[in-house]
Write a protein that holds these residues in place. Structure first.
Motif, PDB file in Angstrom:
ATOM      1  N   SER A 103       0.817  -1.217   0.000  1.00 48.22           N
ATOM      2  CA  SER A 103       0.000   0.000   0.000  1.00 48.22           C
ATOM      3  C   SER A 103       0.849   1.263   0.000  1.00 48.22           C
ATOM      4  N   LEU A 104       2.109   1.171   0.415  1.00 49.59           N
ATOM      5  CA  LEU A 104       2.992   2.332   0.414  1.00 49.59           C
ATOM      6  C   LEU A 104       3.722   2.525  -0.909  1.00 49.59           C
ATOM      7  N   VAL A 105       4.026   1.450  -1.612  1.00 52.41           N
ATOM      8  CA  VAL A 105       4.883   1.539  -2.791  1.00 52.41           C
ATOM      9  C   VAL A 105       4.093   1.518  -4.093  1.00 52.41           C
ATOM     10  N   ASP A 115      -5.073  -2.205   8.194  1.00 53.26           N
ATOM     11  CA  ASP A 115      -4.722  -2.807   9.487  1.00 53.26           C
ATOM     12  C   ASP A 115      -4.808  -1.797  10.637  1.00 53.26           C
ATOM     13  N   GLY A 116      -5.831  -0.944  10.589  1.00 57.79           N
ATOM     14  CA  GLY A 116      -6.043   0.011  11.660  1.00 57.79           C
ATOM     15  C   GLY A 116      -5.227   1.278  11.556  1.00 57.79           C
ATOM     16  N   ALA A 117      -4.325   1.392  10.593  1.00 57.53           N
ATOM     17  CA  ALA A 117      -3.490   2.587  10.421  1.00 57.53           C
ATOM     18  C   ALA A 117      -3.945   3.364   9.195  1.00 57.53           C
ATOM     19  N   LEU A 118      -3.825   4.682   9.269  1.00 54.88           N
ATOM     20  CA  LEU A 118      -4.166   5.540   8.144  1.00 54.88           C
ATOM     21  C   LEU A 118      -2.996   5.572   7.163  1.00 54.88           C
ATOM     22  N   ALA A 137       4.605   8.567   0.454  1.00 56.54           N
ATOM     23  CA  ALA A 137       3.595   7.718   1.078  1.00 56.54           C
ATOM     24  C   ALA A 137       3.845   7.719   2.580  1.00 56.54           C
ATOM     25  N   ALA A 138       2.766   7.543   3.348  1.00 53.79           N
ATOM     26  CA  ALA A 138       2.871   7.606   4.809  1.00 53.79           C
ATOM     27  C   ALA A 138       1.889   6.624   5.437  1.00 53.79           C
ATOM     28  N   ARG A 139       2.315   6.074   6.572  1.00 52.29           N
ATOM     29  CA  ARG A 139       1.464   5.199   7.402  1.00 52.29           C
ATOM     30  C   ARG A 139       1.424   5.817   8.794  1.00 52.29           C
ATOM     31  N   VAL A 140       0.245   6.261   9.193  1.00 50.43           N
ATOM     32  CA  VAL A 140       0.085   7.059  10.402  1.00 50.43           C
ATOM     33  C   VAL A 140      -0.680   6.253  11.443  1.00 50.43           C
ATOM     34  N   GLU A 142      -1.272   6.423  16.070  1.00 50.24           N
ATOM     35  CA  GLU A 142      -1.330   7.417  17.144  1.00 50.24           C
ATOM     36  C   GLU A 142       0.041   7.767  17.677  1.00 50.24           C
ATOM     37  N   ASN A 143       1.007   6.856  17.636  1.00 44.89           N
ATOM     38  CA  ASN A 143       2.327   7.100  18.209  1.00 44.89           C
ATOM     39  C   ASN A 143       3.474   6.799  17.261  1.00 44.89           C
ATOM     40  N   SER A 144       3.199   6.657  15.982  1.00 46.08           N
ATOM     41  CA  SER A 144       4.285   6.386  15.043  1.00 46.08           C
ATOM     42  C   SER A 144       3.887   6.860  13.651  1.00 46.08           C
ATOM     43  N   LEU A 145       4.903   7.149  12.864  1.00 49.08           N
ATOM     44  CA  LEU A 145       4.716   7.549  11.478  1.00 49.08           C
ATOM     45  C   LEU A 145       5.819   6.921  10.648  1.00 49.08           C
ATOM     46  N   ILE A 146       5.432   6.264   9.562  1.00 47.19           N
ATOM     47  CA  ILE A 146       6.375   5.651   8.617  1.00 47.19           C
ATOM     48  C   ILE A 146       6.129   6.294   7.262  1.00 47.19           C
ATOM     49  N   THR A 147       7.165   6.878   6.701  1.00 47.48           N
ATOM     50  CA  THR A 147       7.056   7.557   5.410  1.00 47.48           C
ATOM     51  C   THR A 147       8.054   6.965   4.431  1.00 47.48           C
ATOM     52  N   VAL A 148       7.691   7.021   3.164  1.00 49.97           N
ATOM     53  CA  VAL A 148       8.530   6.537   2.068  1.00 49.97           C
ATOM     54  C   VAL A 148       8.532   7.603   0.985  1.00 49.97           C
ATOM     55  N   SER A 149       9.713   7.983   0.510  1.00 48.47           N
ATOM     56  CA  SER A 149       9.833   8.983  -0.552  1.00 48.47           C
ATOM     57  C   SER A 149      10.813   8.488  -1.600  1.00 48.47           C
TER      58      SER A 149
END
Length: 451
Positions: A103-105, A115-118, A137-140, A142-149
């Motif tokens: 979903s990110l790539v 899976d519960g994350a935006l 792309a980003a996966r957000v 409540e306490n973490s953020l994962i981004t791909v550029s």
């Protein structure tokens, strides 16, 4: 408990050991990276009160007010999309699942819960080696953020500020300056290409980059830097277009022909269309991100307003890119008309030559026929020994008539203009004489003119 151990030959053995009472039990998974060092990884931990720290790449979430950010930079190149997915699998799996990574790539716009994350992405499907292909792309949670550029995004990461360029009086490095003079100068020296790069940026690396205190601030920061990156590309494109217009005004035939041969403006138009595609994806995704984040309790209302302002900025940027596209189209139309004019001029010269030589070829064809009765062809008769001279006179007379037909419109225009000027001059002289006769000679009513 089963432990996984790898021997020297690369084979994996499963050993049975009893649990130790000194250390608590912790499930661990050992995995081997297939592409070590293929992507750049950055990991930060924010304490929620304005501080941040670099941390290990363990993809753990924060607790309480703390939150973590993990960023992956995919390399720019001609690699396939599947290879980029493999890079992310090495970097993010585990704990992310395959559907989270895909979903990110994946290309195209997307915003939804996985899976519960935006998860949201703005990935253009162009070639990864192009500077006009942008992917974020980003996966957000409540306490973490994962981004791909794709590649480096300016002002996205956080680093301690170093010595500013304005702390001392800087000097620009120039090839015309002698080395001895450079040694005598002290202070910061800026290379010319670095200065040109800084002039294409609409922001500073150190300005307006506060440390986020909440995860919502971090999401707004990611979207804001993406917008700044788009604006930098548009500014660079405008400066390049301005320089090209100046070159075209100064240049001549060779420069315009080189631009047509290189297809410079069609390539520029294609890059603009890719940029418009990225902006269109952002117009689809960012409003949905705002709507979904507004329903979250941990997303601040001020950050929702900031996202709304960024969406408006994206729309204004789209109008600016459309204006640039119209400029490129106008310049290309001008080059096409110039090329058509050059072709028409060459065809005019060719037609002029063909009209000149067509009657001459007819005359030479007639007198070159091997039949009897052609005048001036009896060369043995002394009375018509000047036949060749007469044919030449006929060719010259025919050529004179052809040229007269071509120059007759121009002669007619000049003669008409001369007659018009003569008539105006004559009428002016007659009016002047009558005026002097009525005023000086004492016309009727004491020299006054009758209206």
């Amino acid at each position: 408990m089963e432990l996984i151990q790898e021997d020297q030959n690369g084979e994996v053995e499963v050993l049975d050991r009893e649990p130790s009472t000194e250390f608590p039990l912790k499930e661990t998974r050992l995995y081997r990276t297939r592409f070590p060092g293929a992507v750049r990884q950055k990991a930060y931990r924010f304490d929620g009160i304005g501080g941040y720290y670099n941390k290990e790449w363990d993809l753990t979430e924060g607790s309480g007010r703390e939150f973590c950010w993990y960023h992956v930079e995919l390399p720019r190149g001609n690699q396939k999309l599947s290879l980029s997915a493999q890079y992310l699998i090495d970097a993010l799996c585990p704990p992310l699942k395959l559907q989270d990574i895909l979903s990110l790539v994946t290309n195209g716009p997307f915003c939804g819960h996985v899976d519960g994350a935006l998860v949201f992405r703005v990935n253009s499907p162009g070639p990864a080696s192009s500077n006009f292909t942008l992917r974020i792309a980003a996966r957000v949670t409540e306490n973490s953020l994962i981004t791909v550029s794709l590649g480096r995004v300016p002002r996205l990461g956080f680093s301690p500020t170093g010595q500013s360029l304005l702390s001392e009086i800087p000097s620009v490095e120039s090839p015309t300056v002698l080395k001895d003079e450079e040694k005598e100068e002290s202070g910061i020296v800026i290379r010319e290409h670095v200065l040109e790069f800084l002039l294409t940026m609409n922001h500073s690396e150190e300005a307006d980059n506060p440390v986020p205190r909440t995860i919502s601030n971090l999401v707004v920061h990611v979207v804001d830097t993406h917008m700044d990156h788009l604006q930098d590309i548009v500014t660079k494109l405008e400066m390049e277009l301005d320089s090209v217009e100046i070159e075209m005004d100064k240049g001549g035939f060779a420069l315009k022909k080189q631009m047509l041969d290189d297809r410079r403006f069609p390539k520029m138009h294609l890059n603009i269309q890719r940029l418009l595609q990225v902006i269109a994806h952002g117009e689809q995704v960012f409003p949905r991100v705002k709507e979904k984040c507004a329903t979250k309790s941990w997303f601040g209302s001020e950050d929702v307003i900031s996202l709304e302002e960024l969406i408006g900025r994206l729309r204004r940027l789209k109008e600016n890119v459309g204006f640039i596209a119209n400029r490129v189209t106008a310049i290309q139309a001008g080059l096409d008309s110039w090329q058509a004019e050059q072709i028409n001029r060459k065809l005019y010269y060719l037609s002029f030559l063909s009209i000149i030589f067509l009657p001459l070829s007819i005359i030479t064809g007639v007198f070159g026929m091997n039949v009897g009765g052609v005048p001036w062809t009896g060369q043995k008769d002394p009375t018509i020994k000047d036949g060749f001279r007469n044919v030449m006179f006929l060719c010259v007379a025919t050529l004179f008539l052809v040229l007269l037909c071509f120059t007759f419109p121009t002669l007619y225009v000049h003669i008409s203009a001369w007659r018009r000027r003569r008539a105006l001059k004559r009428s002016w002289s007659l009016n002047r004489k009558s005026f002097l006769r009525r005023t000086i000679g004492g016309g009727e009513r004491g020299g006054y003119l009758r209206l």
